[in-house]
Design a protein around this motif. Structure first.
Motif, PDB file in Angstrom:
ATOM      1  N   ASP A 305      26.542  -7.780 -41.354  1.00 52.18           N
ATOM      2  CA  ASP A 305      27.748  -7.250 -40.723  1.00 52.18           C
ATOM      3  C   ASP A 305      28.178  -5.931 -41.364  1.00 52.18           C
ATOM      4  OD1 ASP A 305      30.417  -7.682 -39.127  1.00 52.18           O
ATOM      5  OD2 ASP A 305      31.038  -7.335 -41.203  1.00 52.18           O
ATOM      6  N   PHE A 306      28.077  -5.826 -42.689  1.00 53.66           N
ATOM      7  CA  PHE A 306      28.487  -4.594 -43.365  1.00 53.66           C
ATOM      8  C   PHE A 306      27.653  -3.412 -42.878  1.00 53.66           C
ATOM      9  CE2 PHE A 306      27.992  -1.503 -46.813  1.00 53.66           C
ATOM     10  CZ  PHE A 306      29.312  -1.153 -47.015  1.00 53.66           C
ATOM     11  N   PHE A 307      26.331  -3.588 -42.812  1.00 49.65           N
ATOM     12  CA  PHE A 307      25.465  -2.486 -42.367  1.00 49.65           C
ATOM     13  C   PHE A 307      25.601  -2.240 -40.870  1.00 49.65           C
ATOM     14  CE2 PHE A 307      23.608  -3.798 -46.369  1.00 49.65           C
ATOM     15  CZ  PHE A 307      23.415  -2.577 -46.992  1.00 49.65           C
ATOM     16  N   TRP A 308      25.900  -3.285 -40.097  1.00 46.28           N
ATOM     17  CA  TRP A 308      26.134  -3.093 -38.665  1.00 46.28           C
ATOM     18  C   TRP A 308      27.379  -2.233 -38.462  1.00 46.28           C
ATOM     19  CZ3 TRP A 308      29.943  -3.912 -35.109  1.00 46.28           C
ATOM     20  CH2 TRP A 308      29.576  -3.824 -33.758  1.00 46.28           C
ATOM     21  N   ARG A 309      28.430  -2.466 -39.243  1.00 49.88           N
ATOM     22  CA  ARG A 309      29.694  -1.746 -39.079  1.00 49.88           C
ATOM     23  C   ARG A 309      29.605  -0.286 -39.522  1.00 49.88           C
ATOM     24  NH1 ARG A 309      33.369  -4.106 -42.702  1.00 49.88           N
ATOM     25  NH2 ARG A 309      35.172  -3.222 -41.640  1.00 49.88           N
ATOM     26  N   TYR A 310      28.876  -0.017 -40.597  1.00 52.48           N
ATOM     27  CA  TYR A 310      28.871   1.344 -41.156  1.00 52.48           C
ATOM     28  C   TYR A 310      27.592   2.138 -40.867  1.00 52.48           C
ATOM     29  CZ  TYR A 310      33.177   0.382 -43.686  1.00 52.48           C
ATOM     30  OH  TYR A 310      34.485   0.077 -44.007  1.00 52.48           O
ATOM     31  N   GLY A 311      26.507   1.487 -40.429  1.00 50.92           N
ATOM     32  CA  GLY A 311      25.281   2.191 -40.108  1.00 50.92           C
ATOM     33  C   GLY A 311      24.722   2.936 -41.306  1.00 50.92           C
ATOM     34  N   PHE A 312      24.201   4.161 -41.068  1.00 49.84           N
ATOM     35  CA  PHE A 312      23.607   4.934 -42.152  1.00 49.84           C
ATOM     36  C   PHE A 312      24.640   5.382 -43.179  1.00 49.84           C
ATOM     37  CE2 PHE A 312      20.103   5.376 -39.109  1.00 49.84           C
ATOM     38  CZ  PHE A 312      19.029   5.111 -39.953  1.00 49.84           C
ATOM     39  N   MET A 313      25.913   5.444 -42.790  1.00 47.91           N
ATOM     40  CA  MET A 313      26.947   5.764 -43.771  1.00 47.91           C
ATOM     41  C   MET A 313      27.004   4.703 -44.864  1.00 47.91           C
ATOM     42  SD  MET A 313      29.178   7.792 -44.945  1.00 47.91           S
ATOM     43  CE  MET A 313      29.369   9.001 -43.628  1.00 47.91           C
ATOM     44  N   ALA A 314      26.541   3.485 -44.567  1.00 49.15           N
ATOM     45  CA  ALA A 314      26.509   2.434 -45.585  1.00 49.15           C
ATOM     46  C   ALA A 314      25.656   2.850 -46.779  1.00 49.15           C
ATOM     47  CB  ALA A 314      25.968   1.133 -44.981  1.00 49.15           C
ATOM     48  N   LEU A 315      24.594   3.636 -46.543  1.00 51.60           N
ATOM     49  CA  LEU A 315      23.747   4.081 -47.651  1.00 51.60           C
ATOM     50  C   LEU A 315      24.522   5.007 -48.590  1.00 51.60           C
ATOM     51  CD1 LEU A 315      20.432   4.770 -45.716  1.00 51.60           C
ATOM     52  CD2 LEU A 315      21.122   2.695 -46.928  1.00 51.60           C
ATOM     53  N   ALA A 316      25.313   5.915 -48.012  1.00 52.01           N
ATOM     54  CA  ALA A 316      26.139   6.797 -48.844  1.00 52.01           C
ATOM     55  C   ALA A 316      27.195   5.997 -49.601  1.00 52.01           C
ATOM     56  CB  ALA A 316      26.801   7.866 -47.977  1.00 52.01           C
ATOM     57  N   LEU A 317      27.788   5.011 -48.922  1.00 56.72           N
ATOM     58  CA  LEU A 317      28.787   4.166 -49.584  1.00 56.72           C
ATOM     59  C   LEU A 317      28.173   3.402 -50.744  1.00 56.72           C
ATOM     60  CD1 LEU A 317      30.633   2.742 -46.438  1.00 56.72           C
ATOM     61  CD2 LEU A 317      31.536   4.409 -48.057  1.00 56.72           C
ATOM     62  N   MET A 318      26.972   2.852 -50.534  1.00 59.10           N
ATOM     63  CA  MET A 318      26.329   2.081 -51.589  1.00 59.10           C
ATOM     64  C   MET A 318      25.936   2.970 -52.764  1.00 59.10           C
ATOM     65  SD  MET A 318      26.633  -0.825 -50.259  1.00 59.10           S
ATOM     66  CE  MET A 318      25.693  -1.922 -51.289  1.00 59.10           C
ATOM     67  N   ALA A 319      25.466   4.186 -52.470  1.00 64.02           N
ATOM     68  CA  ALA A 319      25.131   5.111 -53.555  1.00 64.02           C
ATOM     69  C   ALA A 319      26.381   5.478 -54.350  1.00 64.02           C
ATOM     70  CB  ALA A 319      24.472   6.363 -52.992  1.00 64.02           C
ATOM     71  N   PHE A 320      27.484   5.712 -53.647  1.00 67.85           N
ATOM     72  CA  PHE A 320      28.729   6.074 -54.325  1.00 67.85           C
ATOM     73  C   PHE A 320      29.219   4.949 -55.228  1.00 67.85           C
ATOM     74  CE2 PHE A 320      33.406   5.796 -54.271  1.00 67.85           C
ATOM     75  CZ  PHE A 320      33.698   6.936 -55.006  1.00 67.85           C
ATOM     76  N   VAL A 321      29.266   3.715 -54.704  1.00 65.46           N
ATOM     77  CA  VAL A 321      29.787   2.617 -55.519  1.00 65.46           C
ATOM     78  C   VAL A 321      28.854   2.314 -56.690  1.00 65.46           C
ATOM     79  CG1 VAL A 321      31.019   1.636 -53.556  1.00 65.46           C
ATOM     80  CG2 VAL A 321      28.763   0.738 -54.139  1.00 65.46           C
ATOM     81  N   SER A 322      27.566   2.641 -56.560  1.00 64.54           N
ATOM     82  CA  SER A 322      26.630   2.426 -57.667  1.00 64.54           C
ATOM     83  C   SER A 322      26.883   3.372 -58.827  1.00 64.54           C
ATOM     84  CB  SER A 322      25.188   2.608 -57.184  1.00 64.54           C
ATOM     85  OG  SER A 322      24.822   1.611 -56.266  1.00 64.54           O
ATOM     86  N   ILE A 323      27.403   4.552 -58.532  1.00 64.59           N
ATOM     87  CA  ILE A 323      27.573   5.579 -59.559  1.00 64.59           C
ATOM     88  C   ILE A 323      28.989   5.595 -60.125  1.00 64.59           C
ATOM     89  CG2 ILE A 323      27.603   8.099 -59.914  1.00 64.59           C
ATOM     90  CD1 ILE A 323      25.272   8.297 -58.023  1.00 64.59           C
ATOM     91  N   TYR A 324      29.970   5.144 -59.349  1.00 65.37           N
ATOM     92  CA  TYR A 324      31.370   5.353 -59.727  1.00 65.37           C
ATOM     93  C   TYR A 324      31.707   4.767 -61.099  1.00 65.37           C
ATOM     94  CZ  TYR A 324      36.371   6.033 -59.240  1.00 65.37           C
ATOM     95  OH  TYR A 324      37.664   6.445 -59.435  1.00 65.37           O
ATOM     96  N   ARG A 325      31.236   3.561 -61.407  1.00 67.79           N
ATOM     97  CA  ARG A 325      31.553   2.933 -62.703  1.00 67.79           C
ATOM     98  C   ARG A 325      30.387   3.025 -63.688  1.00 67.79           C
ATOM     99  NH1 ARG A 325      35.790  -0.397 -62.864  1.00 67.79           N
ATOM    100  NH2 ARG A 325      35.748   0.282 -65.034  1.00 67.79           N
ATOM    101  N   MET A 326      29.434   3.902 -63.411  1.00 63.23           N
ATOM    102  CA  MET A 326      28.232   4.018 -64.233  1.00 63.23           C
ATOM    103  C   MET A 326      28.559   4.270 -65.701  1.00 63.23           C
ATOM    104  SD  MET A 326      24.782   4.284 -64.106  1.00 63.23           S
ATOM    105  CE  MET A 326      24.305   4.912 -62.501  1.00 63.23           C
ATOM    106  N   GLY A 327      29.404   5.248 -65.972  1.00 64.91           N
ATOM    107  CA  GLY A 327      29.702   5.600 -67.355  1.00 64.91           C
ATOM    108  C   GLY A 327      30.315   4.463 -68.137  1.00 64.91           C
ATOM    109  N   ASP A 328      31.263   3.735 -67.513  1.00 66.37           N
ATOM    110  CA  ASP A 328      31.916   2.619 -68.196  1.00 66.37           C
ATOM    111  C   ASP A 328      30.917   1.551 -68.616  1.00 66.37           C
ATOM    112  OD1 ASP A 328      34.124   4.023 -67.456  1.00 66.37           O
ATOM    113  OD2 ASP A 328      34.763   2.627 -65.887  1.00 66.37           O
ATOM    114  N   VAL A 329      30.013   1.203 -67.687  1.00 60.71           N
ATOM    115  CA  VAL A 329      29.063   0.118 -67.950  1.00 60.71           C
ATOM    116  C   VAL A 329      28.059   0.528 -69.017  1.00 60.71           C
ATOM    117  CG1 VAL A 329      27.295  -1.353 -66.925  1.00 60.71           C
ATOM    118  CG2 VAL A 329      29.359  -0.813 -65.636  1.00 60.71           C
TER     119      VAL A 329
END
Length: 510
Positions: A305-329
């Protein structure tokens, strides 16, 4: 007819209203989830360092923190099933939370009893179990929170309350465990037993609450049945974890992986796989009709459902959320061994992690929650990323100062303030990406995936520091500089993700 999510939200709302307010509930739940986190991450890495375990092996232990990344694998079970006994009286969400608290307390007791770390396999087993039950508690609590507060205005205060409790508990566990461990006669065993007792304190509070609407019966019967079922589930989980761990260790040995292996190239290759798989699947997912089995599936439907709703923009969203807390972790697992290596005592680190970290974290979380509720998302996310990076750069600054607790307090305050602010903003952002039909599963997927890449890289952090040292650099300096720069890299995605809008549903009446 009301949806299952709407019914759950109404039931939860009635319970919370009678219990004294949503914010109070989520301070409690955040505290319950935050208390054990440092015990299988930061405190454990320092404990291993004190027992002269190599830096590379300590880095490998950071992979215990990968378990929350994969919580989407069992999150649908928490949306669908109730815990026997507990669920009958207290409902689905509280039933899972109570089971998880029993798992947290028992895992920490076992970590206390094996605190000599003579067998690193046993240490890893109970650290993994502690991470599993902590994550299970978070999945149940997050699903309940999203049901209670579906709008941006409601999510801000509730997310802040949850993070206040969470980060207060992290500070209490981190500083308390170190101060206790540094006392004669207590050591690491006493530290883990004390935190285990604190982690269990919320269980009787939840057990004394009134039943969930639609549930009822005898409280004592439900409690006795739930405890018996929980004991069986805990034993089964321990046996399964031990078996899987043994198989993984045998596979690693067969591949020639040891404490001397440079695993960073393999980790980076693994990090690319999820993005390649998602990119290949999106075109097909976008064309699926409402009746498609993949969209109706209990196991994978919420994620499709998540990928159906956002399409290819889901890839940009997933890349963003992967990097946002990178430094903290990246900083989490090696910051305390580095500080210890600079010459600070356990008590000094514990004092810095007590009131200094607590005040800085509370201010950061409060400000972040306020910004997340009132500011445009992109602006709040940008400010959070900048302050998170400043916190990481603070460790580089600390390494070049004389050993002085005041300097340690400044670096700790900067780190905790930035982490708290970025964390509050990020929780709200992820919550608003979720489809309210699948709150538990989709939030588990997003929040888990957000930490997949950082935690994979964190596991090779010790190897990276040693490689930097061999190349003639100051390993810790370069590592923490890199972690701060990666936090800032999230800013590059903001123009794209600010335009992301979900597709309108196609399976509801107009």
């Amino acid at each position: 007819m009301a949806s299952r999510a709407q019914v759950g939200a109404a039931s939860a709302g009635q319970v919370v209203a009678r219990g004294g307010g949503r914010q109070a509930l989520y301070v409690l739940l955040g505290f319950s989830a935050g208390l054990p986190f440092y015990m299988f991450s930061t405190v454990l890495s320092l404990r291993l360092a004190m027992h002269e375990v190599g830096l590379v092996i300590i880095g490998f232990f950071a992979w215990v923190q990968l378990l929350p990344t994969f919580k989407f694998l069992w999150a649908p079970l928490l949306d669908r099933y109730e815990v026997p006994g507990f669920g009958r009286f207290w409902g689905k969400r509280r039933g899972w939370i109570m089971l998880a608290q029993l798992g947290i307390a028992s895992s920490m007791v076992m970590m206390a009893l094996t605190s000599s770390d003579r067998s690193l396999g046993i240490t890893a087993l109970f650290a993994v179990l502690l991470a599993f039950w902590t994550t299970t508690l978070e999945v149940a609590a997050d699903a309940w929170r999203i049901e209670l507060a579906p709008t941006q205005e409601e999510q801000g205060p509730l997310a802040a309350a949850n993070l206040w409790g969470y980060r207060t508990a992290m500070v209490a566990a981190g500083s308390g465990a170190l101060l206790i461990a540094d006392q004669p006669g207590w050591g690491w065993t006493g530290a883990y037993l004390a935190i285990a007792a604190g982690a269990f304190a919320a269980f009787p509070i939840l057990a004394s609450m009134r039943p969930d609407p639609g549930h009822g019966g005898s409280r004592m019967t439900a409690l006795a049945t739930g405890l018996a079922a929980s004991a069986a589930i805990l034993l089964a989980a321990t046996a399964a974890t031990a078996a899987v761990g043994w198989l993984l260790l045998e596979a690693a040995a067969g591949m020639g992986i040891s404490g001397e292996t440079n695993v960073t190239p393999y980790v980076l290759a693994l990090c690319m796989l999820p993005f390649l798989i998602m990119a290949a699947a999106v075109p097909k997912i976008r064309n699926l009709p409402p009746s498609a089995p993949a969209r109706r599936s209990v196991a994978i439907g919420p994620y499709v459902d998540f990928f159906w709703r956002y399409g290819f923009m889901a890839l940009a969203l997933m890349a963003f959320v992967s990097i946002y807390r990178m430094g903290d972790v990246l900083a989490l697992n090696l910051s305390k061994p580095m500080i210890r290596d600079l010459g600070y005592s356990l008590s000094a680190i514990g004092r810095a992690d007590s009131y200094v970290a607590l005040i800085a974290s509370i201010v950061g979380v409060g400000l972040g929650g306020w910004m997340a509720a009132r500011w445009p998302q992109a602006r709040a996310l940008a400010v959070g990323a900048i302050f998170a990076a400043i916190g990481n750069f603070g460790f580089v600054w600390l390494a070049h100062q004389p050993v002085d607790e005041t300097m340690l307090y400044i670096a700790t305050a900067a780190d905790q303030f930035g982490n708290g602010m970025a964390g509050a903003i990020f929780v709200v952002y992820l919550s608003l990406l979720v489809n309210p039909r699948h709150p538990g599963a989709q939030y588990a997927f997003l929040s888990g995936f957000a930490f997949l890449l950082p935690r994979l890289l964190s596991g090779s952090g010790g190897a990276m520091v040693e490689a930097f040292d061999r190349a003639g650099f100051n390993g810790f300096d370069l590592f923490f500089l890199l972690s701060g720069v990666l936090s800032l890299a999230a800013l590059l995605f903001l123009p794209a993700i600010a335009r992301a809008r979900p597709r309108a549903p196609d399976d509801e009446p107009a």
